[in-house]
Design a protein around this motif. Structure first.
Motif, PDB file in Angstrom:
ATOM      1  N   GLU A  57      26.961  35.739  71.718  1.00 58.26           N
ATOM      2  CA  GLU A  57      27.958  36.080  72.743  1.00 58.26           C
ATOM      3  C   GLU A  57      29.357  36.196  72.140  1.00 58.26           C
ATOM      4  OE1 GLU A  57      27.828  36.961  76.017  1.00 58.26           O
ATOM      5  OE2 GLU A  57      25.656  37.003  75.822  1.00 58.26           O
ATOM      6  N   ARG A  58      29.717  35.277  71.242  1.00 59.59           N
ATOM      7  CA  ARG A  58      31.046  35.321  70.620  1.00 59.59           C
ATOM      8  C   ARG A  58      31.242  36.593  69.801  1.00 59.59           C
ATOM      9  NH1 ARG A  58      29.922  29.816  69.649  1.00 59.59           N
ATOM     10  NH2 ARG A  58      29.386  30.311  67.494  1.00 59.59           N
ATOM     11  N   ALA A  59      30.156  37.178  69.303  1.00 61.32           N
ATOM     12  CA  ALA A  59      30.244  38.387  68.488  1.00 61.32           C
ATOM     13  C   ALA A  59      30.369  39.666  69.329  1.00 61.32           C
ATOM     14  CB  ALA A  59      29.012  38.498  67.582  1.00 61.32           C
ATOM     15  N   GLN A  60      30.194  39.546  70.636  1.00 60.19           N
ATOM     16  CA  GLN A  60      30.247  40.716  71.512  1.00 60.19           C
ATOM     17  C   GLN A  60      31.678  40.983  71.967  1.00 60.19           C
ATOM     18  OE1 GLN A  60      27.323  42.412  71.718  1.00 60.19           O
ATOM     19  NE2 GLN A  60      26.822  40.736  70.325  1.00 60.19           N
ATOM     20  N   PRO A  61      31.985  42.242  72.290  1.00 55.66           N
ATOM     21  CA  PRO A  61      33.296  42.519  72.887  1.00 55.66           C
ATOM     22  C   PRO A  61      33.443  41.689  74.166  1.00 55.66           C
ATOM     23  CG  PRO A  61      32.132  44.565  72.397  1.00 55.66           C
ATOM     24  CD  PRO A  61      31.164  43.444  72.156  1.00 55.66           C
ATOM     25  N   GLU A  62      34.641  41.242  74.447  1.00 56.10           N
ATOM     26  CA  GLU A  62      34.868  40.343  75.576  1.00 56.10           C
ATOM     27  C   GLU A  62      34.294  40.870  76.888  1.00 56.10           C
ATOM     28  OE1 GLU A  62      38.457  37.933  77.776  1.00 56.10           O
ATOM     29  OE2 GLU A  62      38.781  38.697  75.759  1.00 56.10           O
ATOM     30  N   GLU A  63      34.440  42.168  77.146  1.00 52.67           N
ATOM     31  CA  GLU A  63      33.963  42.736  78.413  1.00 52.67           C
ATOM     32  C   GLU A  63      32.433  42.749  78.526  1.00 52.67           C
ATOM     33  OE1 GLU A  63      34.485  46.141  75.530  1.00 52.67           O
ATOM     34  OE2 GLU A  63      35.721  44.436  76.120  1.00 52.67           O
ATOM     35  N   GLU A  64      31.738  42.581  77.400  1.00 48.84           N
ATOM     36  CA  GLU A  64      30.274  42.580  77.431  1.00 48.84           C
ATOM     37  C   GLU A  64      29.669  41.177  77.397  1.00 48.84           C
ATOM     38  OE1 GLU A  64      28.342  45.339  74.817  1.00 48.84           O
ATOM     39  OE2 GLU A  64      29.955  46.798  75.068  1.00 48.84           O
ATOM     40  N   ARG A  65      30.481  40.178  77.157  1.00 46.61           N
ATOM     41  CA  ARG A  65      29.960  38.809  77.099  1.00 46.61           C
ATOM     42  C   ARG A  65      29.398  38.412  78.459  1.00 46.61           C
ATOM     43  NH1 ARG A  65      35.053  36.359  73.753  1.00 46.61           N
ATOM     44  NH2 ARG A  65      34.623  37.574  71.866  1.00 46.61           N
ATOM     45  N   GLY A  66      28.211  37.846  78.425  1.00 46.63           N
ATOM     46  CA  GLY A  66      27.567  37.402  79.659  1.00 46.63           C
ATOM     47  C   GLY A  66      27.052  38.521  80.531  1.00 46.63           C
ATOM     48  N   SER A  67      26.952  39.742  79.993  1.00 49.44           N
ATOM     49  CA  SER A  67      26.552  40.880  80.817  1.00 49.44           C
ATOM     50  C   SER A  67      25.045  40.973  81.026  1.00 49.44           C
ATOM     51  CB  SER A  67      27.071  42.190  80.230  1.00 49.44           C
ATOM     52  OG  SER A  67      26.466  42.452  78.982  1.00 49.44           O
ATOM     53  N   TRP A  68      24.287  40.232  80.220  1.00 56.40           N
ATOM     54  CA  TRP A  68      22.834  40.247  80.408  1.00 56.40           C
ATOM     55  C   TRP A  68      22.234  38.969  79.844  1.00 56.40           C
ATOM     56  CZ3 TRP A  68      19.404  39.967  76.326  1.00 56.40           C
ATOM     57  CH2 TRP A  68      19.936  40.195  75.048  1.00 56.40           C
ATOM     58  N   PHE A  69      21.019  38.688  80.269  1.00 51.52           N
ATOM     59  CA  PHE A  69      20.259  37.552  79.769  1.00 51.52           C
ATOM     60  C   PHE A  69      18.800  37.855  80.061  1.00 51.52           C
ATOM     61  CE2 PHE A  69      19.405  33.031  78.938  1.00 51.52           C
ATOM     62  CZ  PHE A  69      20.361  32.768  77.972  1.00 51.52           C
ATOM     63  N   ALA A  70      17.887  37.189  79.403  1.00 51.50           N
ATOM     64  CA  ALA A  70      16.463  37.454  79.612  1.00 51.50           C
ATOM     65  C   ALA A  70      15.681  36.154  79.515  1.00 51.50           C
ATOM     66  CB  ALA A  70      15.950  38.459  78.584  1.00 51.50           C
ATOM     67  N   CYS A  71      14.477  36.184  80.043  1.00 52.27           N
ATOM     68  CA  CYS A  71      13.540  35.094  79.836  1.00 52.27           C
ATOM     69  C   CYS A  71      12.147  35.684  79.704  1.00 52.27           C
ATOM     70  CB  CYS A  71      13.634  34.034  80.925  1.00 52.27           C
ATOM     71  SG  CYS A  71      13.303  34.556  82.604  1.00 52.27           S
TER      72      CYS A  71
END
Length: 156
Positions: A57-71
């Motif tokens: 997440e820290r490596a992603q552009p700020e606007e994309e952080r937390g934009s998806w998750f999976a299980c």
């Protein structure tokens, strides 16, 4: 086979496709972790080159952080669940929902007890009961519920 689609049937199916189920939501990680608890799913390892999801997440552009998750199903049998952030909230009843099969093979009071026990486990996790449909002459009991963001699902 649904007879109304019989005109589309052209012989044996040669390829079964894998699929994932995608949820639109406001907080992908929160909803994914809820569904991990409901289904016994797990969070998959982070993408290659990252030791944790936090590092990814820290490596992603700020606007994309937390934009998806999976299980995923830890046994590799069930479909992957993918959660994507969208700006709008849920407005109407879902046209597709998950039926969580907790009463398979059970009938009557035994089935209802299994369904209500699972409901009682999920309520403290943020699930909401919408409707308890008790058995009648045609259908067995089921419980219509909402997840932590209001997505419909049934305990069946």
């Amino acid at each position: 086979m649904d007879r109304s689609l019989g005109h589309l049937y052209r012989g044996p199916v040669t390829t079964v496709r894998q699929f994932q189920v995608t949820f639109d939501c406001a907080d992908p990680e929160r909803v994914a972790r809820f569904w991990c608890e409901v289904l016994g799913y797990v969070v998959p390892p982070p993408p290659g080159g990252f030791t944790s999801w936090e590092e990814y997440e820290r490596a992603q552009p700020e606007e994309e952080r937390g934009s998806w998750f999976a299980c995923v199903d830890p046994n590799g049998i069930g479909p992957r669940l993918f959660f994507q952030r969208v700006p709008e909230g849920k407005v109407v009843k879902n046209r597709v929902h998950l039926d969580v099969r907790v009463g398979t093979g059970l009938t009557g009071a035994e089935r209802l007890a299994a369904l209500t026990a699972e409901r009682d486990r999920l309520l403290p996790l943020g699930a909401v009961e919408v409707l308890l449909q008790e058995a009648d002459e045609v259908n067995e009991s089921c419980i219509w519920m909402n997840d932590v963001e209001g997505n419909d699902f049934c305990l069946d």
